[in-house]
Design an enzyme around this catalytic site. Structure first.
Site, PDB file in Angstrom:
ATOM      1  N   ASP A  12       0.863  -1.194   0.000  1.00 13.69           N
ATOM      2  CA  ASP A  12       0.000   0.000   0.000  1.00 13.69           C
ATOM      3  C   ASP A  12       0.898   1.242   0.000  1.00 13.69           C
ATOM      4  O   ASP A  12       0.837   2.068   0.900  1.00 13.69           O
ATOM      5  CB  ASP A  12      -0.970  -0.010   1.201  1.00 13.69           C
ATOM      6  CG  ASP A  12      -0.265  -0.091   2.545  1.00 13.69           C
ATOM      7  OD1 ASP A  12       0.890  -0.557   2.599  1.00 13.69           O
ATOM      8  OD2 ASP A  12      -0.868   0.327   3.561  1.00 13.69           O
ATOM      9  N   ASP A  17       6.894   1.070   2.222  1.00 11.76           N
ATOM     10  CA  ASP A  17       6.549   0.126   1.146  1.00 11.76           C
ATOM     11  C   ASP A  17       7.449   0.379  -0.066  1.00 11.76           C
ATOM     12  O   ASP A  17       7.917  -0.559  -0.722  1.00 11.76           O
ATOM     13  CB  ASP A  17       5.102   0.331   0.678  1.00 11.76           C
ATOM     14  CG  ASP A  17       4.091   0.183   1.784  1.00 11.76           C
ATOM     15  OD1 ASP A  17       3.393  -0.832   1.838  1.00 11.76           O
ATOM     16  OD2 ASP A  17       3.996   1.115   2.609  1.00 11.76           O
ATOM     17  N   ASP A 240       8.295  -2.005   6.509  1.00 12.29           N
ATOM     18  CA  ASP A 240       8.057  -2.988   5.443  1.00 12.29           C
ATOM     19  C   ASP A 240       9.335  -3.563   4.846  1.00 12.29           C
ATOM     20  O   ASP A 240       9.332  -4.680   4.316  1.00 12.29           O
ATOM     21  CB  ASP A 240       7.239  -2.331   4.322  1.00 12.29           C
ATOM     22  CG  ASP A 240       5.864  -1.901   4.801  1.00 12.29           C
ATOM     23  OD1 ASP A 240       5.441  -2.358   5.883  1.00 12.29           O
ATOM     24  OD2 ASP A 240       5.204  -1.117   4.092  1.00 12.29           O
TER      25      ASP A 240
HETATM   26  C1  BDR Z   1       2.592  -0.399   8.650  1.00 13.94           C
HETATM   27  O1  BDR Z   1       1.590   0.583   8.421  1.00 13.94           O
HETATM   28  C2  BDR Z   1       1.907   1.376   7.313  1.00 13.94           C
HETATM   29  O2  BDR Z   1       1.678   2.719   7.590  1.00 13.94           O
HETATM   30  C3  BDR Z   1       3.351   1.072   6.961  1.00 13.94           C
HETATM   31  O3  BDR Z   1       3.539   1.149   5.562  1.00 13.94           O
HETATM   32  C4  BDR Z   1       3.560  -0.317   7.482  1.00 13.94           C
HETATM   33  O4  BDR Z   1       3.204  -1.286   6.516  1.00 13.94           O
HETATM   34  C5  BDR Z   1       3.223  -0.153  10.008  1.00 13.94           C
HETATM   35  O5  BDR Z   1       2.262  -0.258  11.012  1.00 13.94           O
HETATM   36 CA    CA Z   2       2.777  -0.710   4.213  1.00 16.81          CA
END
Ligand code: BDR
Ligand code: CA
Length: 310
Positions: A12, A17, A240
């Site tokens: 996402d 990411d 991530d």
């Molecule tokens: C996760 O939440 C998202 O904001 C980040 O990309 C990560 O995957 C961390 O809690």
């Molecule tokens: Ca993420």
């Protein structure tokens, strides 16, 4: 080096990411077959656009698919407070010419797995909606999954609620489908990922590489850094990235086997990953849970691979 790891990234995008995507695309031991976008940090139109922007900006030749635009059961939650209105505030991209594939991300995951001769590793680093839907639509894919290495959950405290981590809280029902699927799972939860901190020295180190990818790292993480600073912190975690790093350098991580169950009661603990590491519940171990990280080795790995990109 042994054979390449065939992998699908489900994300996402999102600052961390995007860095996970860069590491997966660059690492010579990974064969990144496709990238699916899912709603999470922002609505799926935005996470898909962010994915395409990163892929195009770095000149990567990897098919991108749009996935689920909402969680399986619960009302949608997003994270503009962390990732901004675009879902990837900070960097400025040129006009977007690259298009997503026509096939839906969930159908792609099923097709890729069912057609594959070798098993495929799934790396979901957003809410687990695409993977949960794929498992429900075509349960036979479970036998074609090498393993699922995911970012989500925590055995300690949450971040989006006191009890729950964002990716799991954003779609607890899908997370339940994944954790109860029988597929081998590695869970990089907050206890581990909060150790993967990018402070200003890391940002400057990646920028000093002098390529587009290093600059993108800086433009993204300077945004994260500023928002962390407003909360009195001097570094931002790249949650991530740890899931991809684990695939290629498990020696940098400490893990513990556990039974992980997602709390689906709609109270205080909704979306909590309850991790039994001592066998108290008598339930079978269904995941390896990340506990410790060699931070120096981790950043060396990231730098080495950012150098390989444009
Ligand atoms: C996760 O939440 C998202 O904001 C980040 O990309 C990560 O995957 C961390 O809690
Ligand atoms: Ca993420």
């Amino acid at each position: 080096m042994s054979e390449k790891i065939k992998m699908i990234l489900d994300c996402d995008v999102g600052h961390d990411d995007a860095i996970a995507l860069m590491l997966a695309a660059a690492h010579p031991q990974i064969d990144l077959l496709g990238i699916c976008a899912v709603a999470g940090n922002q609505v799926v139109e935005k996470t898909l656009r962010n994915t395409l922007n990163v892929v195009q900006h770095l000149g990567l030749d990897i098919p991108v698919y749009g996935g689920m635009d909402r969680p399986m059961v619960r009302d949608q939650i997003l994270a503009p407070d962390i990732h901004g209105e675009s879902g990837l505030d900070g960097p400025v991209f040129g006009p977007l010419h690259t298009e997503a594939q026509k096939e839906h991300g969930v159908n792609y995951i099923i097709r890729a797995l069912m057609e594959a001769e070798e098993k495929i590793t799934l790396v979901p680093v957003g809410p687990l909606t695409n993977i949960g839907m794929a498992l429900r639509l075509e349960p036979r894919i479970v036998d074609k999954i090498q393993r699922i290495v995911l970012m989500g959950g925590a055995f300690g405290l949450g971040n989006r609620s006191p009890a729950a981590e964002f990716n799991i809280l954003a779609d607890p029902e899908s997370a339940h489908v994944v954790f109860s699927s029988g597929a081998p799972i590695v869970m990089m939860g907050l206890d581990l990922t909060n150790q993967a901190l990018a402070d200003m020295s890391v940002i400057e180190r990646m920028e000093a590489i002098g390529n587009k990818a290093g600059k993108l790292f800086g433009d993204m993480m300077r945004f994260t850094f500023e928002s962390q600073k407003r909360n009195g912190l001097s570094a931002g975690p790249v949650h991530d990235v740890t899931a991809v790093a684990y695939l290629v350098r498990p020696d940098l991580f400490q893990t513990r086997p556990a039974n992980v169950e997602v709390c689906l009661d709609k109270g205080l603990c909704y979306g909590r990953t309850v991790c039994d590491m001592t066998g108290r519940t008598g339930k079978p171990q269904n995941a390896l849970v990340g506990t410790g990280l060699d931070l120096e080795g981790f950043w060396d790995l990231v730098e080495e691979n950012i150098r390989r990109l444009a």
